[in-house]
Design an enzyme around this catalytic site. Structure first.
Site, PDB file in Angstrom:
ATOM      1  N   HIS A 241       0.813  -1.224   0.000  1.00 53.77           N
ATOM      2  CA  HIS A 241       0.000   0.000   0.000  1.00 53.77           C
ATOM      3  C   HIS A 241       0.840   1.265   0.000  1.00 53.77           C
ATOM      4  O   HIS A 241       0.347   2.341  -0.347  1.00 53.77           O
ATOM      5  CB  HIS A 241      -0.948   0.010   1.199  1.00 53.77           C
ATOM      6  N   GLY A 242       2.083   1.183   0.412  1.00 58.57           N
ATOM      7  CA  GLY A 242       2.918   2.375   0.394  1.00 58.57           C
ATOM      8  C   GLY A 242       4.243   2.136   1.091  1.00 58.57           C
ATOM      9  O   GLY A 242       4.350   1.253   1.961  1.00 58.57           O
TER      10      GLY A 242
END
Lengths: 391, 269
Positions: A241-242
């Site tokens: 996700h990041g």
């Protein structure tokens, strides 16, 4: 190779920065000079799709494409390129060269796209205004009420935002004759975190299950290995996700709860007992996890959690006072209904078979009014009136 | 039904080019030039500048932007009773307030604001002393915001600032420690006039009206020339009245909120 490209574009800057932090904290060592890499849009999604292509062909599940244009269509299909759902090769290979575009499909697609547009522009953006206002303030300025309100608004925002993009992608796909997989199934009605991951970003969960968890051995090699596999999968899920410690902690948090549920059997969804209680507890656990997801760094997340759980009462910040106008409050309350609706409720199902009944036609008319309102909101996005224009 | 919806959508897709051909009017309340079509180059494409500027161009030049903005304003105001812009606060009975004048009081900690105010007052005090040495007089006032005089017209009670003090309160506090002889206090004057039933500010504008201006002018002139101030002041009764919308009213759009305000603003001939 696919993962190497993803690692370079998405994670290299993060790891170099972390490594430099270690060097700077130690005695010596020259810091690594690094120019931040610009992240290509949608790289996390199309990388995973390319992996499914390679693996599905390797496993013999589907044959390799013989035309480059078909491959390009699969990898760069615009409706779901930037925000999913992750369409596995075996789910769509036939439709890449053999699909039917029909007026009925076009109509279904339009309605689904419209539903997504309204969810995104009206509901998600409204919740986002409140969430951004709260998260735009320092945690020291927040009290219990505003911090809970902020994370609640963000919880609704992320669901409506993400599921809206999926709705629009599925709708656009349908217009062009594709059937993309569903990505959300009322995740906030889940009765355990295990259940949550069967309802939230379903195509990502399925990807990790089929292309990582099962190849790692799944649950077939003893309990210790099962827990290890779950931990690895969810740390990587967070990292996907990041590139930030907050996402890693978010993934680890979910992984640990899943392990706990496996240990205790609380993750089972077959029994219908204590549903309301289990829904509430699961929702609360998910909501707490979003604090890590939304915070810019771990220090902020910890301070934010303190503001939530250490009772305090401060004057309502003026920015929040303004954000809680009647319009935003109305849509916030409507959005919050998603927490309480029955587990089997489906927003998309409201708009199937709409031409046969008066109620169906009325629903479509209502949807169209909201579409026009959504377009008006979009058109007003850059509107910035100036007070002294008359002078 | 199916065909109708499909045609409606196809129309929506063609509305922009159609609007460009037909030519639909634009909203003029932003007082800024619309973004123009950006120059294209491969470099600008890859560094993101072109895409960003093209988005601004498309947003600003969307054919039916003006009617859509009007529709949005109407819905926000008439259905949700919400200001169409976050710069204007809609109060009771048609009163409008400029948000920024309120926002300044509430968004910073009192310590920081107090420090800034004390610094300002100290400098003004030094200036006054310098002027006195030169045989001149400093006359100073702080014009109170409309929100200070008419808080009862807020839509609901405003939350207190972090310490419950406005910028004006902090200014008065600072004056206690660093007094300025030439300071003319207007808030009490205007509040007294208001309590006698006189309107002092325009409902749909940020400014005070002719009566408010008159009171403030008299107070300042009395300080400058206590004996002969009336020689400098004359309010013309026959000055023509112009009717126009208030600045705040124009910001939220033509929503039929008020019927305009009467400007008769010339005080000193």
């Amino acid at each position: 190779m696919n993962l190497a490209v993803l690692a370079y574009f998405k994670y290299s800057s993060f790891f170099v920065a972390e490594f430099n932090d270690i060097l700077a904290g130690g005695e010596g060592g020259e810091l690594i000079q690094w120019t931040a890499v610009v992240l290509p849009i949608g790289i996390s999604f199309f990388t995973f799709q390319k992996i499914t292509y390679v693996v599905d062909v390797y496993r013999g599940v589907r044959k390799a494409l013989t035309k480059f244009v078909d491959f390009a269509l699969y990898v760069a299909m615009f409706p779901q390129l930037i925000a999913g759902p992750i369409v596995r090769y075996n789910e769509i290979s036939r439709e890449l060269h053999d699909r039917k575009e029909t007026l009925d499909g076009f109509y279904e697609g339009l309605l689904r796209f419209s539903l997504g547009l309204v969810k995104k522009v009206v509901l998600a953006n409204t919740c986002g205004m409140v969430a951004d206002t709260v998260f735009g303030m320092g945690p020291s300025e927040l009290d219990s009420f505003s911090s809970w309100l902020g994370i609640m608004a963000y919880t609704l925002q992320i669901y409506f935002d993400f599921s809206a993009y999926s709705d629009m992608a599925i709708g656009l796909g349908r217009i062009f004759g594709f059937h993309f997989p569903e990505n959300f199934k009322r995740p906030y009605s889940a009765i355990s975190i295990t259940d949550f991951w069967r309802r939230w970003h379903i195509t990502l969960s399925n990807f990790f299950r089929d292309y990582l968890y099962i190849p790692l051995g799944g649950n077939r090699q003893g309990r210790a290995r099962l827990y290890f596999n779950l931990g690895v999968v969810f740390i990587l899920c967070g990292l996907w996700h990041g590139a930030n410690w907050t996402f890693i902690v978010w993934g680890l948090y979910h992984g640990l709860i899943l392990i706990f549920e496996r240990m205790t059997g609380l993750g089972k969804t077959g029994e219908a007992s204590y549903v309301a209680l289990r829904r509430s507890v699961t929702f609360l656990l998910v909501l707490i996890a979003w604090v890590f997801f939304r915070s810019p760094d771990m220090a902020y997340a910890i301070d934010y959690l303190s503001a939530m759980f250490v009772p305090s009462l401060k004057p309502l910040p003026f920015e929040l006072f303004m954000a809680l106008n009647p319009r935003n409050l109305t849509f916030l309350i409507i959005s919050a209904a998603v927490i309480f609706l029955p587990r089997t409720f489906s927003g998309a199902a409201l708009f199937t078979d709409t031409t046969a009944t008066t109620a169906g036609r009325l629903k479509v008319c209502g949807l169209m009014v909201m579409v026009i309102y959504s377009i008006a909101l979009l058109a007003s996005g850059s509107y910035n009136p100036f007070i002294y224009f008359q002078f | 039904m199916r065909n109708f919806i499909i045609i409606l959508f196809l129309l929506l897709f063609t509305v922009h080019p159609t609007g460009l051909i037909v030519g639909v009017g634009s909203d003029d309340s932003e007082n800024r030039a619309s973004a123009s079509m950006p120059d294209f180059s491969v470099d600008r494409l890859f560094n993101g500048e072109f895409i960003q500027e093209f988005e601004s161009y498309f947003n600003d030049n969307f054919s039916i932007r003006a009617p859509l903005i009007s529709a949005k304003k109407w819905i926000d105001f008439h259905i949700f009773r919400t200001s169409p812009t976050n710069k204007v606060l809609i109060g009771k009975d048609g009163w409008l307030f400029y948000n920024y004048t309120i926002l300044n009081y509430h968004t910073q900690s009192c310590e920081r604001r107090a420090r800034a105010v004390i610094t300002t007052v100290k400098r003004l005090q030094m200036l006054e002393r310098e002027l006195e040495r030169a045989g001149k007089m400093l006359v100073l006032t702080v014009a109170p915001n409309k929100a200070t005089i008419y808080p009862e017209y807020f839509p609901k009670p405003l939350p207190l600032s972090r310490c419950g003090k406005s910028q004006y309160d902090l200014f008065l506090e600072a004056l206690r420690y660093f007094p300025i002889k030439g300071f003319v206090r207007l808030d009490t004057l205007l509040l007294d006039a208001k309590s006698s039933g006189e309107p002092i500010y325009f409902k749909a504008d940020t400014h005070w009206n002719i009566r408010g201006a008159e009171l403030a002018s008299k107070a300042l002139l009395q300080r400058i020339s206590p004996e002969s101030w009336e020689n400098f002041f004359r309010l013309e009764d026959d000055f023509p009245i112009r009717k126009r919308k208030g600045g705040l009213e124009r910001m939220i759009g033509d929503l039929g909120l008020t019927s305009g305000i009467n400007f008769r603003s010339k005080v000193i001939p």
